[in-house]
Design an enzyme around this catalytic site. Structure first.
Site, PDB file in Angstrom:
ATOM      1  N   TYR A 121      -1.879  -1.635  11.065  1.00 11.12           N
ATOM      2  CA  TYR A 121      -2.124  -2.111   9.700  1.00 11.12           C
ATOM      3  C   TYR A 121      -0.976  -1.682   8.781  1.00 11.12           C
ATOM      4  CZ  TYR A 121      -3.640  -1.631   4.889  1.00 11.12           C
ATOM      5  OH  TYR A 121      -3.671  -1.666   3.527  1.00 11.12           O
ATOM      6  N   LYS A 124       2.220  -3.869   6.650  1.00 13.33           N
ATOM      7  CA  LYS A 124       2.627  -3.792   5.237  1.00 13.33           C
ATOM      8  C   LYS A 124       4.140  -3.574   5.144  1.00 13.33           C
ATOM      9  CE  LYS A 124      -1.330  -4.595   3.429  1.00 13.33           C
ATOM     10  NZ  LYS A 124      -1.556  -5.898   2.825  1.00 13.33           N
ATOM     11  N   SER A 129       0.835  -1.207   0.000  1.00  8.60           N
ATOM     12  CA  SER A 129       0.000   0.000   0.000  1.00  8.60           C
ATOM     13  C   SER A 129       0.864   1.249   0.000  1.00  8.60           C
ATOM     14  CB  SER A 129      -0.851  -0.037   1.274  1.00  8.60           C
ATOM     15  OG  SER A 129      -1.409   1.217   1.524  1.00  8.60           O
TER      16      SER A 129
HETATM   17  C1  UD1 Z   1      -6.051   4.275   3.865  1.00  4.94           C
HETATM   18  C2  UD1 Z   1      -4.628   4.025   3.449  1.00  4.94           C
HETATM   19  C3  UD1 Z   1      -4.551   2.844   2.534  1.00  4.94           C
HETATM   20  C4  UD1 Z   1      -5.240   1.664   3.149  1.00  4.94           C
HETATM   21  C5  UD1 Z   1      -6.676   2.025   3.418  1.00  4.94           C
HETATM   22  C6  UD1 Z   1      -7.385   0.839   4.050  1.00  4.94           C
HETATM   23  C7  UD1 Z   1      -3.267   6.021   3.258  1.00  4.94           C
HETATM   24  C8  UD1 Z   1      -2.844   7.174   2.424  1.00  4.94           C
HETATM   25  N1  UD1 Z   1      -4.126   5.178   2.722  1.00  4.94           N
HETATM   26  O1  UD1 Z   1      -6.724   4.795   2.769  1.00  4.94           O
HETATM   27  O2  UD1 Z   1      -3.207   2.527   2.303  1.00  4.94           O
HETATM   28  O3  UD1 Z   1      -5.149   0.565   2.294  1.00  4.94           O
HETATM   29  O4  UD1 Z   1      -6.713   3.126   4.304  1.00  4.94           O
HETATM   30  O5  UD1 Z   1      -8.640   1.182   4.505  1.00  4.94           O
HETATM   31  O6  UD1 Z   1      -2.862   5.875   4.390  1.00  4.94           O
HETATM   32  N2  UD1 Z   1     -13.114  10.236   3.767  1.00  4.94           N
HETATM   33  C9  UD1 Z   1     -14.133  11.103   4.072  1.00  4.94           C
HETATM   34  N3  UD1 Z   1     -15.290  10.584   4.586  1.00  4.94           N
HETATM   35  C10 UD1 Z   1     -15.473   9.262   4.816  1.00  4.94           C
HETATM   36  C11 UD1 Z   1     -14.415   8.363   4.494  1.00  4.94           C
HETATM   37  C12 UD1 Z   1     -13.249   8.892   3.978  1.00  4.94           C
HETATM   38  O7  UD1 Z   1     -14.012  12.321   3.898  1.00  4.94           O
HETATM   39  O8  UD1 Z   1     -16.534   8.860   5.303  1.00  4.94           O
HETATM   40  C13 UD1 Z   1     -11.870  10.764   3.177  1.00  4.94           C
HETATM   41  C14 UD1 Z   1     -10.626  10.481   3.984  1.00  4.94           C
HETATM   42  O9  UD1 Z   1     -10.387  11.522   4.881  1.00  4.94           O
HETATM   43  C15 UD1 Z   1      -9.578  10.400   2.898  1.00  4.94           C
HETATM   44  C16 UD1 Z   1     -10.327   9.884   1.676  1.00  4.94           C
HETATM   45  O10 UD1 Z   1     -11.689  10.107   1.944  1.00  4.94           O
HETATM   46  O11 UD1 Z   1      -9.100  11.683   2.599  1.00  4.94           O
HETATM   47  C17 UD1 Z   1     -10.100   8.420   1.415  1.00  4.94           C
HETATM   48  O12 UD1 Z   1     -10.335   7.711   2.604  1.00  4.94           O
HETATM   49  P1  UD1 Z   1     -10.392   6.114   2.642  1.00  4.94           P
HETATM   50  O13 UD1 Z   1     -11.258   5.619   1.558  1.00  4.94           O
HETATM   51  O14 UD1 Z   1     -10.713   5.717   4.031  1.00  4.94           O
HETATM   52  O15 UD1 Z   1      -8.927   5.674   2.264  1.00  4.94           O
HETATM   53  P2  UD1 Z   1      -7.491   6.150   2.856  1.00  4.94           P
HETATM   54  O16 UD1 Z   1      -7.631   6.618   4.240  1.00  4.94           O
HETATM   55  O17 UD1 Z   1      -6.886   7.063   1.868  1.00  4.94           O
END
Ligand code: UD1
Length: 346
Positions: free
Chosen positions: A154, A158, A127
């Protein structure tokens, strides 16, 4: 004779899409999965797409003897793609030992069994989390960007997994390895026969977004609009899951056909484009014509501000490129959610 690949965790989200691409590229697939975070019906979805039902063994890969027996009963596996792992960042903070035990034991078992069964290569799902928040000069991120201390158990698994593979190869293991560092995989198969099936309340953005769009959730919380980004929300590199799956086929083929002398290679898998949370919501609304009620809330602990890939190494060396547009990818996620409702699942 078709070559057979073990897809460990093959009924999961990325594993099921990769199984389809492997079958369509002419490989046989043996799936081992304990179904702890997936569903046996995924096999039906795979079969409806490709016309082929993969061999399947329900088994926890922490059980080394059981895995050995499964490989004896399903002989001829030439390579393994390892997806099977726990992957919820928040849960890993609450239950670190579950994550260390699951994610590390499984890898060690597979690496120990590979020589016994003459397997020639392993593709490992890693990841972009290993880069943490890259320094501004390292954006977009290449494979040479420094590894940052993990911010969750987690993420640490990795990093440790990558080190275990590196040390094993260094010690002269008789197989090759390709580590794929995924950015944010999203979307579903264009047939809507397989897709992401989160358990309970989704933690990731797209499952939460589509469940909001269809009315299961009241509104999407956008975690923070005060980041140092153009619109203040976090930036990620969202990659279509079918594109991602195809990279595994190329990587496996590269090892089995001895296309490189390197015994271990690392590739970033992303599109090269950073997209903010708010941009993503807008793009979804435009692509599908469906509104997503959302509100800005505070930052989520541990979130990274911005990260996106420099995918040139994968483009040039693997000859793989993310092809799908963000619009089509978001539409595929929506069509999958519609299909789930049709089937009365979610
Ligand atoms: C993270 C990890 C990724 C991991 C994954 C597993 C990083 C950069 N990425 O992904 O390696 O495999 O978790 O779950 O560390 N968001 C909202 N509202 C929500 C959910 C998410 O605003 O309800 C935003 C988050 O703040 C983020 C983006 O959407 O900016 C993506 O979030 P998400 O889909 O959870 O993935 P990551 O956190 O990027």
């Amino acid at each position: 004779m078709k070559k057979k690949i073990l897809v460990a965790g093959g009924t999961g989200y990325i594993g099921s899409h990769t199984t389809v691409e492997l079958q369509q590229a002419g490989y046989d697939v043996l799936i081992i999965d304990d179904l702890s975070n997936s569903n046996i019906e995924v096999l039906d979805g795979i079969e409806r797409i490709t016309g082929i039902r993969p061999e399947f063994v329900q088994l926890d890969l922490k059980d080394k003897e059981g895995t050995r027996k499964a490989l004896q009963e399903h002989p001829g596996v030439e390579g393994v793609i390892l997806f099977a792992a726990s992957k919820a960042v928040g849960e890993s903070v609450q239950q670190p030992l579950k994550y260390y035990r699951n994610n590390i034991t499984t890898l060690i078992n597979i690496l120990e069994l590979m020589p016994e069964f003459n397997m020639k290569g392993i593709v490992f799902s890693s990841s972009c989390t290993v880069y943490g928040q890259p320094d501004p000069e390292n954006l977009p991120v290449t494979e040479n960007a420094p590894i940052k201390p993990a911010t969750s158990p987690y993420g640490n698994t990795k990093q440790i997994n990558e080190e275990i593979i590196r040390d094993t190869i260094h010690a002269g293991a008789p197989f090759k390895s390709i580590i794929l560092r995924y950015f944010n995989p999203i979307g579903a198969h264009p047939t809507a026969e397989i897709g992401e099936l989160p358990n309970g309340v989704p933690q990731n953005l797209i499952p939460y977004l589509v469940q909001t769009a269809i009315g299961i959730r009241k509104e999407l919380s956008v975690f923070g609009d005060d980041y140092n980004t153009p619109d203040g929300s976090c930036i990620r590199d969202y990659i279509n899951v079918v594109d991602l799956a195809k990279a595994h086929v190329v990587a496996m083929n590269r090892m089995l056909e001895n296309k490189s002398d390197d015994k271990m290679e690392i590739f970033n898998l992303g599109t090269g484009r950073g997209v903010s949370v708010l941009e993503l919501v807008n793009t979804f609304e435009k692509a599908t014509g469906v509104k997503v009620p959302h509100k800005i809330v505070g930052r989520r602990e541990g979130d990274i501000e911005q990260v996106w890939a420099n995918p040139e190494k994968a483009n040039n060396v693997l000859g793989w490129k993310a092809e799908e547009s963000l619009e089509d990818t978001l539409k595929s996620a929506w069509n999958w959610q519609l299909k789930l409702r049709e089937r009365g699942i979610q």
